[in-house]
Scaffold this motif. Sequence first.
Motif, PDB file in Angstrom:
ATOM      1  N   LEU A  23       0.777  -1.335   0.042  1.00  0.00           N
ATOM      2  CA  LEU A  23      -0.089  -0.164   0.103  1.00  0.00           C
ATOM      3  C   LEU A  23       0.832   1.318  -0.039  1.00  0.00           C
ATOM      4  CD1 LEU A  23      -2.885  -1.066   2.560  1.00  0.00           C
ATOM      5  CD2 LEU A  23      -3.002  -0.648  -0.060  1.00  0.00           C
ATOM      6  N   THR A  24       1.915   1.284   0.773  1.00  0.00           N
ATOM      7  CA  THR A  24       2.837   2.324   0.834  1.00  0.00           C
ATOM      8  C   THR A  24       3.427   2.821  -0.539  1.00  0.00           C
ATOM      9  OG1 THR A  24       3.449   1.746   3.025  1.00  0.00           O
ATOM     10  CG2 THR A  24       5.103   3.225   1.867  1.00  0.00           C
ATOM     11  N   ASP A  37       2.254   5.280  -7.387  1.00  0.00           N
ATOM     12  CA  ASP A  37       0.794   5.923  -8.031  1.00  0.00           C
ATOM     13  C   ASP A  37       0.583   5.164  -9.589  1.00  0.00           C
ATOM     14  OD1 ASP A  37      -1.417   7.294  -8.476  1.00  0.00           O
ATOM     15  OD2 ASP A  37      -0.421   9.184  -8.805  1.00  0.00           O
ATOM     16  N   PRO A  38       0.376   3.978  -9.833  1.00  0.00           N
ATOM     17  CA  PRO A  38       0.022   3.262 -11.126  1.00  0.00           C
ATOM     18  C   PRO A  38      -1.216   4.246 -11.595  1.00  0.00           C
ATOM     19  CG  PRO A  38       0.217   1.675  -9.472  1.00  0.00           C
ATOM     20  CD  PRO A  38       0.339   2.975  -8.412  1.00  0.00           C
ATOM     21  N   PRO A  39      -2.029   4.522 -11.264  1.00  0.00           N
ATOM     22  CA  PRO A  39      -3.113   5.502 -12.037  1.00  0.00           C
ATOM     23  C   PRO A  39      -2.524   6.654 -12.546  1.00  0.00           C
ATOM     24  CG  PRO A  39      -4.287   4.546 -10.019  1.00  0.00           C
ATOM     25  CD  PRO A  39      -2.785   4.321  -9.817  1.00  0.00           C
ATOM     26  N   ALA A  72       9.934   6.104  -2.912  1.00  0.00           N
ATOM     27  CA  ALA A  72      10.155   4.522  -2.983  1.00  0.00           C
ATOM     28  C   ALA A  72      11.170   4.005  -2.252  1.00  0.00           C
ATOM     29  CB  ALA A  72       9.683   4.289  -4.312  1.00  0.00           C
ATOM     30  N   ILE A  73      12.292   4.353  -2.802  1.00  0.00           N
ATOM     31  CA  ILE A  73      13.673   4.076  -2.509  1.00  0.00           C
ATOM     32  C   ILE A  73      13.905   3.964  -1.011  1.00  0.00           C
ATOM     33  CG2 ILE A  73      16.094   4.461  -2.254  1.00  0.00           C
ATOM     34  CD1 ILE A  73      16.015   5.368  -5.415  1.00  0.00           C
ATOM     35  N   VAL A  74      13.452   4.865  -0.404  1.00  0.00           N
ATOM     36  CA  VAL A  74      13.584   5.221   1.183  1.00  0.00           C
ATOM     37  C   VAL A  74      12.560   4.132   2.056  1.00  0.00           C
ATOM     38  CG1 VAL A  74      13.313   6.572   3.090  1.00  0.00           C
ATOM     39  CG2 VAL A  74      14.419   7.472   1.379  1.00  0.00           C
TER      40      VAL A  74
END
Length: 201
Positions: A12-13, A19-21, A121-123
């Motif tokens: 979920l994070t 954010d795919p959409p 995303a990396i963090v």
Amino acid sequence: MFDFAVFGSLFLTLFVIMDPPGITPIFLALSSGRPAKIQRRMAWQAAAVAFGVIAVFGLCGQQILDYLHVSVPALMIAGGLLLLLIALDLLTGKSEEPTQTKEVNAALVPLGMPLLAGPGAIVSVILAVQDADGFGGQLSVWAAILAMHVVLWLTMRYSLLIIRVIKDGGVVLVTRLAGMMLSALAVQQIINGVLQVVDGA
């Protein structure tokens, strides 16, 4: 043992951050005007590059940042500046690169990195890997990462159907909207990085 709570939390994070959409109009803008085969290739290349970057940072991200003496805020500001340059190109309609290099580069930069595999995303992945307990926890983390990238690939792969519906005029409109969204995202990322630098000073 597989930990569904860890899997669900990280998935979920990453879904919110990556954010795919929201990536759909940007992918459409960057892939429009190319043959369907190349658009499909761009979809999996972008997802694969993002997964590769996330996997490398998941395995040894903190060591890489420490070795290079790069802070997370610096990573955020650099990513924001790169996204801002891409956004300005989308807004002004400029495309000065040769077709061949543009086909490759758009999938790698900015889609794969830093749009999908960005600082946030990396963090998140670095922290999740560090916090995971035992083999089950690690398996749950990596399963969430893999599942997220499959979702990203499917989203981009099937967003190509939209191009056939909206035609060239719609693509131009989507490109401008994507540029505006991306520029706002880039500026916000730069602001977040600057605020973290100020807070840490």
